[in-house]
Design a protein around this motif. Structure first.
Motif, PDB file in Angstrom:
ATOM      1  N   HIS A 171       0.826  -1.204   0.000  1.00  9.77           N
ATOM      2  CA  HIS A 171       0.000   0.000   0.000  1.00  9.77           C
ATOM      3  C   HIS A 171       0.862   1.257   0.000  1.00  9.77           C
ATOM      4  N   ALA A 172       1.992   1.211   0.691  1.00  6.23           N
ATOM      5  CA  ALA A 172       2.885   2.369   0.715  1.00  6.23           C
ATOM      6  C   ALA A 172       3.402   2.697  -0.680  1.00  6.23           C
ATOM      7  N   LEU A 173       3.578   1.672  -1.508  1.00  6.12           N
ATOM      8  CA  LEU A 173       4.070   1.880  -2.867  1.00  6.12           C
ATOM      9  C   LEU A 173       2.966   2.237  -3.848  1.00  6.12           C
ATOM     10  N   THR A 174       1.776   1.678  -3.657  1.00  3.17           N
ATOM     11  CA  THR A 174       0.727   1.790  -4.676  1.00  3.17           C
ATOM     12  C   THR A 174      -0.487   2.585  -4.230  1.00  3.17           C
ATOM     13  N   GLY A 175      -0.783   2.598  -2.932  1.00  9.00           N
ATOM     14  CA  GLY A 175      -1.964   3.296  -2.425  1.00  9.00           C
ATOM     15  C   GLY A 175      -3.278   2.667  -2.818  1.00  9.00           C
ATOM     16  N   SER A 176      -3.275   1.374  -3.203  1.00  6.89           N
ATOM     17  CA  SER A 176      -4.511   0.822  -3.773  1.00  6.89           C
ATOM     18  C   SER A 176      -4.901  -0.541  -3.232  1.00  6.89           C
ATOM     19  N   VAL A 177      -4.357  -0.960  -2.092  1.00  8.05           N
ATOM     20  CA  VAL A 177      -4.692  -2.285  -1.590  1.00  8.05           C
ATOM     21  C   VAL A 177      -5.188  -2.206  -0.149  1.00  8.05           C
ATOM     22  N   HIS A 178      -5.982  -3.205   0.215  1.00  9.62           N
ATOM     23  CA  HIS A 178      -6.427  -3.371   1.592  1.00  9.62           C
ATOM     24  C   HIS A 178      -5.446  -4.267   2.330  1.00  9.62           C
ATOM     25  N   ALA A 179      -5.524  -4.239   3.647  1.00 12.35           N
ATOM     26  CA  ALA A 179      -4.689  -5.113   4.466  1.00 12.35           C
ATOM     27  C   ALA A 179      -5.518  -5.724   5.578  1.00 12.35           C
ATOM     28  N   ALA A 180      -5.114  -6.929   5.965  1.00 13.67           N
ATOM     29  CA  ALA A 180      -5.668  -7.600   7.140  1.00 13.67           C
ATOM     30  C   ALA A 180      -4.494  -8.119   7.944  1.00 13.67           C
ATOM     31  N   ALA A 181      -4.560  -8.001   9.245  1.00 12.51           N
ATOM     32  CA  ALA A 181      -3.456  -8.443  10.101  1.00 12.51           C
ATOM     33  C   ALA A 181      -3.992  -9.251  11.267  1.00 12.51           C
ATOM     34  N   TRP A 182      -3.185 -10.201  11.714  1.00 14.33           N
ATOM     35  CA  TRP A 182      -3.503 -10.956  12.919  1.00 14.33           C
ATOM     36  C   TRP A 182      -2.637 -10.429  14.052  1.00 14.33           C
ATOM     37  N   ALA A 183      -3.293 -10.091  15.152  1.00 17.22           N
ATOM     38  CA  ALA A 183      -2.589  -9.536  16.304  1.00 17.22           C
ATOM     39  C   ALA A 183      -2.684 -10.488  17.482  1.00 17.22           C
ATOM     40  N   HIS A 184      -1.601 -10.568  18.227  1.00 19.29           N
ATOM     41  CA  HIS A 184      -1.641 -11.262  19.510  1.00 19.29           C
ATOM     42  C   HIS A 184      -2.455 -10.414  20.494  1.00 19.29           C
ATOM     43  N   ALA A 185      -2.793 -10.988  21.623  1.00 19.29           N
ATOM     44  CA  ALA A 185      -3.675 -10.306  22.569  1.00 19.29           C
ATOM     45  C   ALA A 185      -3.119  -8.970  23.048  1.00 19.29           C
ATOM     46  N   ASP A 186      -1.799  -8.809  23.023  1.00 20.25           N
ATOM     47  CA  ASP A 186      -1.208  -7.543  23.471  1.00 20.25           C
ATOM     48  C   ASP A 186      -1.123  -6.496  22.360  1.00 20.25           C
ATOM     49  N   GLY A 187      -1.598  -6.850  21.152  1.00 19.21           N
ATOM     50  CA  GLY A 187      -1.607  -5.899  20.048  1.00 19.21           C
ATOM     51  C   GLY A 187      -0.416  -5.988  19.125  1.00 19.21           C
ATOM     52  N   THR A 188       0.575  -6.816  19.444  1.00 20.69           N
ATOM     53  CA  THR A 188       1.690  -7.017  18.525  1.00 20.69           C
ATOM     54  C   THR A 188       1.231  -7.888  17.359  1.00 20.69           C
ATOM     55  N   LEU A 189       1.752  -7.608  16.175  1.00 21.09           N
ATOM     56  CA  LEU A 189       1.274  -8.285  14.973  1.00 21.09           C
ATOM     57  C   LEU A 189       2.071  -9.556  14.688  1.00 21.09           C
ATOM     58  N   PHE A 190       1.349 -10.590  14.276  1.00 22.76           N
ATOM     59  CA  PHE A 190       1.979 -11.813  13.800  1.00 22.76           C
ATOM     60  C   PHE A 190       2.190 -11.762  12.293  1.00 22.76           C
ATOM     61  N   ALA A 191       1.189 -11.300  11.555  1.00 23.08           N
ATOM     62  CA  ALA A 191       1.278 -11.305  10.094  1.00 23.08           C
ATOM     63  C   ALA A 191       0.389 -10.225   9.510  1.00 23.08           C
ATOM     64  N   VAL A 192       0.810  -9.690   8.374  1.00 24.66           N
ATOM     65  CA  VAL A 192       0.019  -8.742   7.582  1.00 24.66           C
ATOM     66  C   VAL A 192      -0.105  -9.298   6.176  1.00 24.66           C
ATOM     67  N   ARG A 193      -1.302  -9.272   5.626  1.00 18.72           N
ATOM     68  CA  ARG A 193      -1.522  -9.691   4.249  1.00 18.72           C
ATOM     69  C   ARG A 193      -2.260  -8.587   3.504  1.00 18.72           C
ATOM     70  N   GLU A 194      -1.855  -8.335   2.268  1.00 21.17           N
ATOM     71  CA  GLU A 194      -2.428  -7.255   1.472  1.00 21.17           C
ATOM     72  C   GLU A 194      -3.006  -7.794   0.173  1.00 21.17           C
ATOM     73  N   ASP A 195      -4.047  -7.115  -0.327  1.00 17.78           N
ATOM     74  CA  ASP A 195      -4.663  -7.514  -1.583  1.00 17.78           C
ATOM     75  C   ASP A 195      -5.566  -6.381  -2.064  1.00 17.78           C
ATOM     76  N   VAL A 196      -5.817  -6.364  -3.370  1.00 15.11           N
ATOM     77  CA  VAL A 196      -6.748  -5.376  -3.915  1.00 15.11           C
ATOM     78  C   VAL A 196      -8.159  -5.601  -3.383  1.00 15.11           C
ATOM     79  N   GLY A 197      -8.480  -6.820  -2.990  1.00 14.35           N
ATOM     80  CA  GLY A 197      -9.790  -7.126  -2.421  1.00 14.35           C
ATOM     81  C   GLY A 197      -9.709  -7.311  -0.924  1.00 14.35           C
ATOM     82  N   ARG A 198     -10.594  -6.664  -0.187  1.00 16.27           N
ATOM     83  CA  ARG A 198     -10.538  -6.790   1.276  1.00 16.27           C
ATOM     84  C   ARG A 198     -10.823  -8.218   1.717  1.00 16.27           C
ATOM     85  N   HIS A 199     -11.741  -8.920   1.021  1.00 17.84           N
ATOM     86  CA  HIS A 199     -12.031 -10.307   1.375  1.00 17.84           C
ATOM     87  C   HIS A 199     -10.819 -11.183   1.098  1.00 17.84           C
TER      88      HIS A 199
END
Length: 288
Positions: A171-199
């Motif tokens: 998204h920083a390069l293109t400005g055109s994708v959604h992201a979904a991330a999985w967070a541990h209970a303390d809010g730290t992220l395990f993984a981020v995945r990006e795609d043009v489709g939010r689903h």
């Protein structure tokens, strides 16, 4: 996390001799600022047809960003109820064609028999997919209430969104994708995945979490989009107990979250949020 993304300079030119990641491409454009027009080369997100193929039979085709495709196939299969667990996918690979990509999966006999039965029930329906009450009743897929009870405070949700903003490389390069991330209970992220489709981004995330063997009862999902019915359905299908979105939920999404026990938060930004269902954030909401 997929291959490295290409860094571009201010004019959109690639830095050094780096090769483009398949998730992006360079396209010519003209930048306009007042009366100034400047030719440029822009980094844009790629979008290609991606077919989900099970035991040699194509089941669905999505327009998606061609990255993290093993995660995509696994997450789509779990979120759509095609497999009950990631271990039912015995093999997965990709085949690239001129007109798109196939994600080829070999699934268990149980899963494949159930998929064939589902395909037979869909045969002969009208083209719009949801035409009338009978079709809606057949297509709608309810899930059991989730057992996950993540202990999450509001600060952790905001912490996850800050980290998500910093982790959206495409998204920083293109400005055109959604992201979904999985967070541990303390809010730290395990993984981020990006795609043009939010689903698609959420499917990729679900796949990454499943392949890593994480317990969905011990974390939560954050997304850079609205929270639609389908987004809640996908998360609930894999036992996720909390979904936080930067934008609004829909009424149908709130209804489903309430029925399945998913805590649904929207408008998470600038230290604020709205909690629509559930009470799994440990800080009480104050009424001014």
């Amino acid at each position: 996390m997929g291959g490295p993304l290409l860094a571009c300079d201010e004019a959109g030119e690639p830095d050094g001799d780096a090769l483009l990641h398949p998730a992006q491409r360079l396209r010519s454009a003209v930048r306009v600022s007042g009366r100034m027009r400047t030719a440029s080369v822009e980094c844009v997100a790629e979008e290609v047809p991606v077919a989900m193929v099970y035991n040699g039979i194509s089941h669905a085709v999505m327009l998606a960003t061609p990255a993290d495709l093993e995660d995509f196939g696994t997450g789509f299969s779990l979120a759509e109820g095609i497999v009950a667990r990631a271990s039912e996918i015995h093999d997965i690979d990709t085949a690239h064609h001129v007109d798109g990509i196939e994600v080829r999966m070999r699934v268990s006999n149980r899963a494949f028999d159930a998929l064939k039965a589902r395909r037979r029930s869909l045969a002969g329906r009208t083209g719009c997919g949801l035409c009338g009450v009978d079709s809606l009743g057949q297509v709608s897929r309810e899930v059991k209430p989730v057992a996950a009870r993540p202990s999450v405070d509001e600060a952790a949700i905001h912490r996850a969104f800050v980290a998500l903003g910093e982790g959206q490389a495409l998204h920083a390069l293109t400005g055109s994708v959604h992201a979904a991330a999985w967070a541990h209970a303390d809010g730290t992220l395990f993984a981020v995945r990006e795609d043009v489709g939010r689903h698609n981004a959420l499917d990729k995330l679900i796949g990454a979490v499943a392949l890593a063997g994480l317990d969905t009862a011990q974390g939560f999902a954050v997304v850079t989009s609205r929270a639609s019915y389908e987004m809640v359905l996908k998360l609930a299908s894999v036992g996720g107990g909390l979904l936080a979105a930067i934008s609004a939920p829909t009424g149908l999404a709130i209804d489903l979250a309430g029925r399945t026990g998913v805590t649904l938060c929207g408008f998470v930004r600038d230290g604020r949020m709205a909690i629509y269902t559930g009470s799994r954030t440990s800080t009480a909401t104050q009424t001014e």
